[in-house]
Design a protein around this motif. Structure first.
Motif, PDB file in Angstrom:
ATOM      1  N   ASP A  86     -11.580 -11.216  -9.526  1.00 50.48           N
ATOM      2  CA  ASP A  86     -10.535 -12.224  -9.649  1.00 50.48           C
ATOM      3  C   ASP A  86     -11.207 -13.586  -9.838  1.00 50.48           C
ATOM      4  O   ASP A  86     -11.487 -14.282  -8.856  1.00 50.48           O
ATOM      5  N   PRO A  87     -11.480 -13.983 -11.106  1.00 47.52           N
ATOM      6  CA  PRO A  87     -12.233 -15.219 -11.352  1.00 47.52           C
ATOM      7  C   PRO A  87     -11.699 -16.469 -10.659  1.00 47.52           C
ATOM      8  O   PRO A  87     -12.483 -17.273 -10.177  1.00 47.52           O
ATOM      9  N   PRO A  88     -10.372 -16.661 -10.564  1.00 49.28           N
ATOM     10  CA  PRO A  88      -9.920 -17.885  -9.895  1.00 49.28           C
ATOM     11  C   PRO A  88      -9.999 -17.841  -8.363  1.00 49.28           C
ATOM     12  O   PRO A  88      -9.750 -18.852  -7.705  1.00 49.28           O
ATOM     13  N   ALA A  89     -10.345 -16.703  -7.786  1.00 52.92           N
ATOM     14  CA  ALA A  89     -10.417 -16.595  -6.320  1.00 52.92           C
ATOM     15  C   ALA A  89     -11.473 -17.551  -5.782  1.00 52.92           C
ATOM     16  O   ALA A  89     -12.541 -17.711  -6.363  1.00 52.92           O
ATOM     17  N   SER A  90     -11.179 -18.159  -4.643  1.00 57.70           N
ATOM     18  CA  SER A  90     -12.130 -19.103  -4.053  1.00 57.70           C
ATOM     19  C   SER A  90     -13.225 -18.407  -3.259  1.00 57.70           C
ATOM     20  O   SER A  90     -14.249 -19.008  -2.957  1.00 57.70           O
ATOM     21  N   CYS A  91     -13.002 -17.135  -2.895  1.00 55.54           N
ATOM     22  CA  CYS A  91     -14.023 -16.399  -2.152  1.00 55.54           C
ATOM     23  C   CYS A  91     -13.774 -14.897  -2.269  1.00 55.54           C
ATOM     24  O   CYS A  91     -12.685 -14.466  -2.640  1.00 55.54           O
ATOM     25  N   LEU A  92     -14.790 -14.125  -1.954  1.00 51.26           N
ATOM     26  CA  LEU A  92     -14.667 -12.674  -1.961  1.00 51.26           C
ATOM     27  C   LEU A  92     -14.136 -12.190  -0.617  1.00 51.26           C
ATOM     28  O   LEU A  92     -13.174 -11.441  -0.553  1.00 51.26           O
ATOM     29  N   LEU A  93     -14.755 -12.610   0.467  1.00 48.32           N
ATOM     30  CA  LEU A  93     -14.289 -12.275   1.815  1.00 48.32           C
ATOM     31  C   LEU A  93     -13.800 -13.552   2.494  1.00 48.32           C
ATOM     32  O   LEU A  93     -14.590 -14.451   2.770  1.00 48.32           O
ATOM     33  N   ASP A  94     -12.509 -13.612   2.763  1.00 53.14           N
ATOM     34  CA  ASP A  94     -11.932 -14.767   3.438  1.00 53.14           C
ATOM     35  C   ASP A  94     -12.012 -14.536   4.948  1.00 53.14           C
ATOM     36  O   ASP A  94     -11.300 -13.707   5.495  1.00 53.14           O
ATOM     37  N   LEU A  95     -12.897 -15.254   5.594  1.00 58.46           N
ATOM     38  CA  LEU A  95     -13.107 -15.133   7.036  1.00 58.46           C
ATOM     39  C   LEU A  95     -12.446 -16.265   7.820  1.00 58.46           C
ATOM     40  O   LEU A  95     -12.720 -16.434   9.004  1.00 58.46           O
ATOM     41  N   THR A  96     -11.548 -17.008   7.175  1.00 62.43           N
ATOM     42  CA  THR A  96     -10.867 -18.115   7.832  1.00 62.43           C
ATOM     43  C   THR A  96     -10.154 -17.632   9.090  1.00 62.43           C
ATOM     44  O   THR A  96      -9.349 -16.705   9.037  1.00 62.43           O
ATOM     45  N   LEU A  97     -10.479 -18.232  10.223  1.00 68.05           N
ATOM     46  CA  LEU A  97      -9.899 -17.921  11.534  1.00 68.05           C
ATOM     47  C   LEU A  97     -10.139 -16.474  11.981  1.00 68.05           C
ATOM     48  O   LEU A  97      -9.464 -15.983  12.885  1.00 68.05           O
ATOM     49  N   ALA A  98     -11.085 -15.791  11.380  1.00 68.14           N
ATOM     50  CA  ALA A  98     -11.401 -14.407  11.754  1.00 68.14           C
ATOM     51  C   ALA A  98     -12.467 -14.416  12.847  1.00 68.14           C
ATOM     52  O   ALA A  98     -13.639 -14.108  12.611  1.00 68.14           O
ATOM     53  N   ILE A  99     -12.057 -14.747  14.048  1.00 65.94           N
ATOM     54  CA  ILE A  99     -12.969 -14.854  15.188  1.00 65.94           C
ATOM     55  C   ILE A  99     -13.523 -13.472  15.528  1.00 65.94           C
ATOM     56  O   ILE A  99     -12.778 -12.508  15.667  1.00 65.94           O
ATOM     57  N   GLY A 100     -14.827 -13.378  15.649  1.00 67.06           N
ATOM     58  CA  GLY A 100     -15.459 -12.111  16.013  1.00 67.06           C
ATOM     59  C   GLY A 100     -15.496 -11.083  14.892  1.00 67.06           C
ATOM     60  O   GLY A 100     -15.762  -9.920  15.143  1.00 67.06           O
ATOM     61  N   ALA A 101     -15.247 -11.488  13.655  1.00 68.61           N
ATOM     62  CA  ALA A 101     -15.331 -10.555  12.527  1.00 68.61           C
ATOM     63  C   ALA A 101     -16.796 -10.264  12.218  1.00 68.61           C
ATOM     64  O   ALA A 101     -17.658 -11.126  12.379  1.00 68.61           O
ATOM     65  N   ARG A 102     -17.072  -9.022  11.793  1.00 71.17           N
ATOM     66  CA  ARG A 102     -18.441  -8.603  11.516  1.00 71.17           C
ATOM     67  C   ARG A 102     -18.555  -8.061  10.097  1.00 71.17           C
ATOM     68  O   ARG A 102     -17.733  -7.259   9.670  1.00 71.17           O
ATOM     69  N   VAL A 103     -19.589  -8.496   9.373  1.00 70.01           N
ATOM     70  CA  VAL A 103     -19.880  -8.010   8.022  1.00 70.01           C
ATOM     71  C   VAL A 103     -21.324  -7.542   8.034  1.00 70.01           C
ATOM     72  O   VAL A 103     -22.230  -8.311   8.334  1.00 70.01           O
ATOM     73  N   ASN A 104     -21.538  -6.252   7.707  1.00 69.36           N
ATOM     74  CA  ASN A 104     -22.882  -5.679   7.768  1.00 69.36           C
ATOM     75  C   ASN A 104     -23.144  -4.770   6.567  1.00 69.36           C
ATOM     76  O   ASN A 104     -22.287  -3.986   6.181  1.00 69.36           O
ATOM     77  N   GLY A 105     -24.360  -4.847   6.031  1.00 68.39           N
ATOM     78  CA  GLY A 105     -24.842  -3.881   5.064  1.00 68.39           C
ATOM     79  C   GLY A 105     -24.150  -3.859   3.716  1.00 68.39           C
ATOM     80  O   GLY A 105     -24.166  -2.842   3.037  1.00 68.39           O
ATOM     81  N   LEU A 106     -23.552  -4.970   3.309  1.00 66.86           N
ATOM     82  CA  LEU A 106     -22.875  -5.028   2.016  1.00 66.86           C
ATOM     83  C   LEU A 106     -23.604  -5.951   1.054  1.00 66.86           C
ATOM     84  O   LEU A 106     -24.128  -6.991   1.464  1.00 66.86           O
TER      85      LEU A 106
END
Length: 111
Positions: A86-106
Motif C-alpha cells: 500500500d504505497p500511500p501507507a505511512s507505516c507497515l506495522l502501526d504500533l501506536t499505543l500498543a504497549i507491550g507489543a512484541r515484534v520478533n524475527g521478521l
C-alpha cells in the motif's frame, strides 16, 4: 471469505493455518489483521512461517506479539517477510499505543 482460525493451546495463531499464502503476490492483509485483532483478546502471538506476505498497514495491539523465522539474504529470503503493498501507507506495522507489543524475527520490506 470465512476464516477458520485454529487456536493452539499455547495462545499462538498461525497465519498459514488461517489462510495466508505467503507467495509474494497475494494480498494477505485481511488474514493478518484478523489474527492480530484476535490475539488482542487473549494477549496472544501471531506466528508467521517462512514466506513473503504482501500486506497493507497492520495495526498492532497492546500485549500481543508477531513473530517469524529470521532468515534473510540480500537476494531472496528463506525467512518470514512482510512486504508493504500500500504505497500511500505511512507505516507497515502501526504500533501506536500498543504497549507491550512484541515484534520478533521478521524482515520488513517497506519498499
Amino acid at each position: 471469505m470465512i476464516l477458520t482460525i485454529p487456536k493452539s493451546h499455547d495462545s499462538k495463531f498461525n497465519v498459514k493455518h488461517a489462510g495466508a499464502t505467503g507467495d509474494g503476490k497475494t494480498d494477505d492483509t485481511a488474514v493478518f489483521q484478523k489474527l492480530l485483532d484476535l490475539a488482542a483478546e487473549s494477549q496472544a502471538t501471531v506466528e508467521v512461517p517462512p514466506g513473503t506476505y504482501c500486506v497493507g498497514s497492520l495495526k498492532m495491539h497492546s500485549h500481543t506479539g508477531i513473530t517469524g523465522s529470521p532468515a534473510y539474504a540480500w537476494k531472496g529470503n528463506g525467512g518470514s517477510t512482510l512486504k508493504l503493498i500500500d504505497p500511500p501507507a505511512s507505516c507497515l506495522l502501526d504500533l501506536t499505543l500498543a504497549i507491550g507489543a512484541r515484534v520478533n524475527g521478521l524482515c520488513l520490506d517497506g519498499q
